[in-house]
Structure formats: C-alpha cells, structure tokens
Scaffold this motif. Structure first.
Motif, PDB file in Angstrom:
ATOM      1  N   VAL A 352      10.414  57.506  95.899  1.00 11.76           N
ATOM      2  CA  VAL A 352      11.270  58.680  96.071  1.00 11.76           C
ATOM      3  C   VAL A 352      11.232  59.150  97.524  1.00 11.76           C
ATOM      4  O   VAL A 352      12.256  59.537  98.102  1.00 11.76           O
ATOM      5  CB  VAL A 352      10.832  59.809  95.119  1.00 11.76           C
ATOM      6  CG1 VAL A 352      11.671  61.058  95.352  1.00 11.76           C
ATOM      7  CG2 VAL A 352      10.969  59.360  93.673  1.00 11.76           C
ATOM      8  N   SER A 375      17.971  67.889  93.260  1.00 10.70           N
ATOM      9  CA  SER A 375      17.719  66.530  92.776  1.00 10.70           C
ATOM     10  C   SER A 375      16.302  66.086  93.114  1.00 10.70           C
ATOM     11  O   SER A 375      15.551  65.627  92.250  1.00 10.70           O
ATOM     12  CB  SER A 375      18.728  65.550  93.375  1.00 10.70           C
ATOM     13  OG  SER A 375      20.024  65.822  92.925  1.00 10.70           O
ATOM     14  N   VAL A 379      13.037  65.349  90.686  1.00  6.56           N
ATOM     15  CA  VAL A 379      12.454  64.004  90.632  1.00  6.56           C
ATOM     16  C   VAL A 379      10.992  64.020  91.060  1.00  6.56           C
ATOM     17  O   VAL A 379      10.128  63.407  90.413  1.00  6.56           O
ATOM     18  CB  VAL A 379      13.271  63.028  91.505  1.00  6.56           C
ATOM     19  CG1 VAL A 379      12.562  61.684  91.616  1.00  6.56           C
ATOM     20  CG2 VAL A 379      14.662  62.833  90.917  1.00  6.56           C
TER      21      VAL A 379
END
Length: 699
Positions: A352, A375, A379
């Motif tokens: 990520v 987002s 995550v």
C-alpha cells in the motif's frame, strides 16, 4: 502495555530500531508532507527549488557511516519531504493550464472529448479549442460545457461549433474552503459554462491518435446510452456509474439517500470496485485453470490468474475514463496482483505504501482530495487490523462447519465496515462536515450485495454488451434495487446524519500523523498515540466558526446569532455557497430574523455589541451608513469619503478578494479572512485575484 510504552522512554531509539522493517511505511507520509508544504505556500516557488533533493541526496552519501543516527534520520526525512515538494512543483509546471479570467460569451469550435449524459441535459469536456480572436480568450486546453439542446446527437470525437457562455472555474465558497479552481487546473480545465445555441457538427476524428484518445469516451457514451434504453429508470444511473464512472444520470434523491446512509462510496469507481472486479476475475480464472490437471501441475496457475486479472482491470480502467481517482485505484489494486506475480505478500502495508508513493509521484494533487485520503485511510487501517485479527478469524472459520464460516464472514464484514468507517470519519468530517449515523448497518447489508451480486453481474454486463444482451443488466439492477432500498430506509431513520462541522487542516494533519504512528509502529512506543490524541482533542475546544460570512457576490451573508444558530440573509441567491457554508457555520439554521437585525428598503443593520454592522443595498443606504455604522458590507461600491467606519468591505473588495469571514475577538479587534488572501498568488488563481490577494485592513 500502555505504561511500558510511556515508561521506557530511555529505550525509545531501540524500539524504533527494532521496528526498522516498517520505516518504509513513513515514506509516503513524508513525501505527502512535502506536497502539503508546496500547496500551502502563498506564492509559487521558482524552479530553482528542484535542486534541493539533489543536494540532500549528495549529503546523504557521506552520512551513511556517520555514527550520529539522529542526524542521518533528519537528513533522510528532509530528503523525502523535498522530494514531495519538488513533485508538486514539477507537476504544476507540466500542467501549466491557462485559466479564463472573466465571464465571456463566445462562439467556439472544439472536439468532444467526453460526454456525461443525464436525463434532461449533458455535460461535455471539449478540447482542441478555437475562439474568435476578437474575444481575446486565452488558449484554453479544455472546457466543461453543459447543454440542454440536441445533446443526444453529439458523440465523443466529433468536431463541433457552438455559442456558449464561459466562466472561470468556481472559486472557494468561503475562506479556506475547497479550491475548485485548483482541482480544475490540474485537470487542465480552464473554463466552465453552458451552451446558448444548438451544436453544429463540423467534422469527425480522422487522426489516429485522436481516435485512440476518443475511443474510451465513445465506449462510455455508448454503454451509457445502451443502459439508459435497456435498464430500469430506477437503477440505470447507478449501473452507468459503476460501469463507466459517470454519475450524471443518478437522480438527486438517490444521491442524497446514498450519502446520508454512508453508501455513497459505492457509486464512485474506487479501490473497492477495482478490488471486486480484479478479485472476481482472479478467482474465476484460477478456478477454470485448475480444472485442467495438466495446467494445474505444470504451470503457475496463480500467477497466470493474476495476469488475467490485471488485463481485466486495465479494460475496466479504460472504460471508466481513466480519471485520476480511477487510475489511483487501479495502481493500488494492480500492485497487489503484481506482488503475486513476484511471490510477494499481496495484502501488506508495504504494498500500500508503494502504491501511495507511485500515486503521489504521478498525481501530487491527489493528496488534497477526499477520495485519496479516505481510500488510503481505510486500506491502511484494514490491513493493519487483519495483520493481527485475520489469522485468528481464518482459523476460527476453518475449524467449524458452514454456520461458523457464515458467522466468521458476517463478523469480518461488520468489523471491516466498523474499522473503515472509523478510519475515514475524520476525513469525511473535514471535507463534508457530516457523518452517517447508521453507516455500519447500511454497509453490513449493502456491501455483501455489491460484492456477491452486483459486481459479478457487472462483469457479465461487460461481456454481454457487444452482443446487446440485456439479462445481465436485469441481474445488476435487481441487486442495485436492494442497495437503494437499504440506503432509502437507513437514510430515513431518526438522526441519520450527524452534522458536526469541519475543522482546520492542521488538526486533520495531526489526526493523520497520530493514526499512522499507531498503525506503523509495533513496539510499545505506538501507545504514545493516546496522549498525543488527547492533546489534539483539546485543540478542538478552540474551534470557532465565523461571526459573519459574506459571499463573493455580496448577495448573501450569514450571521452567527447569540444562540449559536446561523441566519442566512436570503434563500434565493448563491444557493451553492449557502450549502457549502454549512460546513463551517453549522447546520443549526434559523429562519427567524434576529431581533438585533433591522431592515428597510436601503438595506439592513445588525447590532453586535459594541458594533453596528450595516449591509446597504442602495447608494442612499451606503451614504447614510457611512456616517453611523462601525462596519459596512456593501454589494455596491462605497465612496472614497466613507472612511470613518472601522472596516469597509464594498463591491470592489469582494470582487478582488472573494468571500470574507469576520471574527470578533474579545478585546474588540476584528479578524478578517478572505478567500484569495488565503490562496495567495498561485497558477490556478486568476490573475485579478493574484494581484489583490491581500486582506483588507484588520482592526
């Protein structure tokens, strides 16, 4: 655990060293901080600043063996911050998009790049623009144009001629508000407007490059037209949104229900949609491949399935219009499948972080967008959670029968919704000033339907579209009807939305830093996040909204009453501004005129001890108020002789500096903030604002 983390302060360096495998997770945060510094500057820095990362990189080489760890850490962190700063500066220089300076009526020719179709109108993105020389319009790269006439006959790729009213992209609605002009600048959109004549088609795409560029837009427009004619009118807009990224056909009532229920994220093509599409293709391809024993034994089935999923995701990205948010989601999910191909852990914070670094390097302006922030917050939080809870939850599911597996699945969905909701709540509050109270319940009911019913149907709809098969649309539509029912029901419950108002960007940065501190570190030092959070929460006690807020046009002003409610001078003018103002003024709106506000045909006067604030609407009113008011806010020019008042804000001040916020301090001083005073002299700010970005005199 908490006490040990606070007590062992002597061993803090050792704790950081034991967590050195997680240092990389701070890379995107430091790069993002550099980008934030760039956007916060009041003036555009020169390109000479680009040499700073190179200088620090050279300095890092001899410091590799330097015994002072703190110095190496400081220089390395500064290097990453300057990388972010340089990325923002470089991106702005590359875009270099001219902006329309004032409202103009013109006849133009251009090529239709994109078409967004609604029930009664359409929005077009138009490029390859040509204007009449007498109009003296700068060489704009793109404009966004709305039309209600013969829009059904216009398709992407056509060269058109039309007469239109053009305006600069909208400025922030209040000082410190969301900067729509900056957003438009990085999309190279120099003007917005509407047509005042029918479109005339004067040519078509013949160049190969422009044909390729227009193919995605043509496909989206064709899919939208197919869905509008074949699907139910109740769910056609939703289907178009998740297939092409175009939300123009969704009725406003559905948008409100989705937003108030906390399900609005299902409408925008995001990491969740990319993940669902990619995951479904991956597992379907892997299942089909293992049906052949020969392929299963002699070929890397998992990697082949990952490559097939990547191809499918690329097609979905192409059809979605390749917007910045869609590209961002694609990079994030594609990184997971690439990790599979190289035998790396697919779902990890490191992957990520790599995706975040790539996105920030390509699109640094994404840092200030709600979609990017929410987002990655979701995550990061979810992967951190499942690093610890996932193995135990998986073991629990595998140790029992169908009932236990079903319970584990529902628990996972509930936990995912709860953690994602908590992680994104600060960003939702900052950008939208509200939180959906029943978001957990709505997502618990709607997300499984989206993943197990709607998105598989979307894949079938894409496959069936070239053959004009309509049954996949019926499958998708029935699932969407259920989601819309969930949204409608939960949005109708009492107190479905909590309007808590926004807060400062510095507090948002503090929340982000504290969240990262807790997620990144695994040693007891992570618990320092708790006292840091307590200190940060104390700063919220000092938050306050403006006492008076005046729109750029001068046609609307808002007053904070003694009861803490907000009174709007009118409900007819500047409606968009009034809606945005509720982020800072609050949702406690009163329709009753305050007793200390007196109006006559020449304007209004508001007594706020010890000052009298006048809002004249006629020249006679201005002349009278100049002699008796302490503060004058006039939507018409004030005469030069009007200098006895403590503060004068007239039509020219509003035109030059934008919306004004007034704060009355306890010591009697007046603190004034202006939209363009806070924005400064940046490339996305029209020239007339850059030249007059100073605030009026502050008392």
């Amino acid at each position: 655990m908490i006490l040990s983390g606070l007590k062992d302060h002597e061993n803090l360096p050792d704790q950081f060293l034991r967590d050195r495998t997680r240092w990389f997770l701070w890379f995107p945060a430091l790069i993002g901080f550099g980008i934030a510094l760039y956007f916060a500057l009041p003036v555009e820095p020169g390109l000479s600043w680009l040499i700073l990362p190179g200088f620090l990189a050279i300095l890092l080489v001899p410091l590799r063996d330097y015994p002072n760890f703190g110095l190496r850490l400081l220089v390395g962190s500064l290097f990453l911050v300057t990388i972010g700063f340089s990325v923002g500066l470089t991106r702005t220089a590359i875009v270099d998009a001219p902006i329309l300076q004032k409202k103009q009526v013109t006849e133009l020719t251009g090529r239709i790049q994109e078409k967004s179709t609604g029930p009664k109108s359409a929005r077009f993105l138009i490029g390859d623009l040509n204007f009449s020389e007498k109009d003296n319009i700068p060489p704009l790269k793109y404009i966004r144009l709305s039309s209600r006439s013969n829009f059904q006959d216009i398709t992407p790729g056509q060269l058109i001629r039309v007469k239109a009213v053009l305006l600069p992209p909208p400025e922030p609605a209040y000082p410190g508000g969301y900067d729509f002009q900056r957003h438009s600048y990085f999309q190279s959109i120099g003007a917005v407007g509407y047509s005042i004549s029918s479109f005339e088609v004067v040519g078509h795409n013949h160049n190969l490059l422009t044909r390729i560029q227009g193919l995605s837009a043509e496909m989206r427009a064709s899919i939208a037209s197919f869905v509008l004619t074949q699907a139910s009118s109740e769910n056609a807009g939703f289907i178009i949104a998740i297939m092409t990224g175009d939300k123009a056909a969704i009725p406003q009532s559905q948008l409100d229900d989705m937003r108030f229920s906390g399900l609005a994220h299902l409408l925008a093509i995001s990491g969740m949609h990319m993940g669902m599409i990619g995951g479904l293709i991956f597992f379907a391809a892997r299942f089909l491949l293992v049906l052949s024993p020969y392929i299963a034994l002699y070929y890397p089935v998992k990697k082949i399935a990952a490559l097939i999923a990547l191809v499918g995701l690329t097609g979905y990205l192409f059809v979605s219009g390749m917007s910045v948010s869609a590209v961002r989601a694609f990079i994030m999910i594609a990184a997971l499948f690439i990790a599979i191909c190289f035998d790396r852990t697919a779902l990890s914070l490191r992957m990520v972080a790599i995706a975040a670094v790539i996105i920030l390097s390509l699109f640094p302006e994404s840092l200030v967008s709600a979609s990017f922030q929410m987002s990655f917050a979701a995550v990061f939080a979810l992967i951190s959670l499942y690093e610890q809870v996932g193995p135990r939850l998986g073991q629990f599911a595998r140790s029992g029968g169908a009932v236990r597996r079903g319970f584990a699945y529902l628990s996972g969905v509930a936990l995912t919704s709860l953690v994602a909701g908590l992680a994104t709540a600060p960003f939702a509050l900052y950008h939208f000033g509200q939180v959906a109270t029943y978001s957990l319940i709505a997502n618990l009911l709607a997300v499984p339907v989206m993943g197990l019913w709607v998105m598989p149907g979307v894949i079938l709809a894409f496959i069936g579209y070239p053959f004009e098969l309509t049954f996949p649309l019926a499958i998708v539509g029935s699932g969407i009807d259920l989601i819309l029912w969930v949204a409608r029901e939960t949005a109708s419950w009492p107190s479905a939305v909590m309007y808590l108002g926004s807060f400062s960007v510095f507090q948002l940065i503090g929340i982000t830093f504290i969240g990262l501190w807790f997620i990144v570190w695994r040693q007891p030092v992570r618990w320092f996040a708790l006292p840091m959070l307590a200190v940060l929460l104390l700063t919220f006690l000092a938050n306050r909204s403006p006492d008076v807020l005046i729109s750029e046009s001068g046609n609307l002003y808002a007053l904070k009453t003694e009861a803490g409610e907000t009174y709007f001078s009118t409900r007819r003018a500047d409606r968009f501004e009034a809606e945005r103002w509720q982020l800072v003024m609050g949702k406690e709106i009163t329709e009753e005129k305050p007793s200390n506000l007196v109006c006559d045909p020449n304007g209004c006067a508001y007594r706020r001890h010890p000052d009298v604030i006048a809002f004249p609407t006629t020249m006679a009113g201005v002349e009278m108020d100049c002699a008796r008011a302490d503060i004058i806010v006039s939507r018409i020019p004030a005469p030069k002789e009007c200098n006895d008042a403590r503060l004068v804000i007239d039509r020219f001040d509003l035109w030059r500096r934008g919306a004004h916020s007034l704060y009355f301090e306890k010591d009697g001083e007046i603190h004034v903030e202006t939209t363009h005073g806070l924005r400064g002299r940046r490339p996305w700010v029209p020239a007339r604002y850059r030249e007059n970005s100073e605030s009026p005199t502050k008392e």
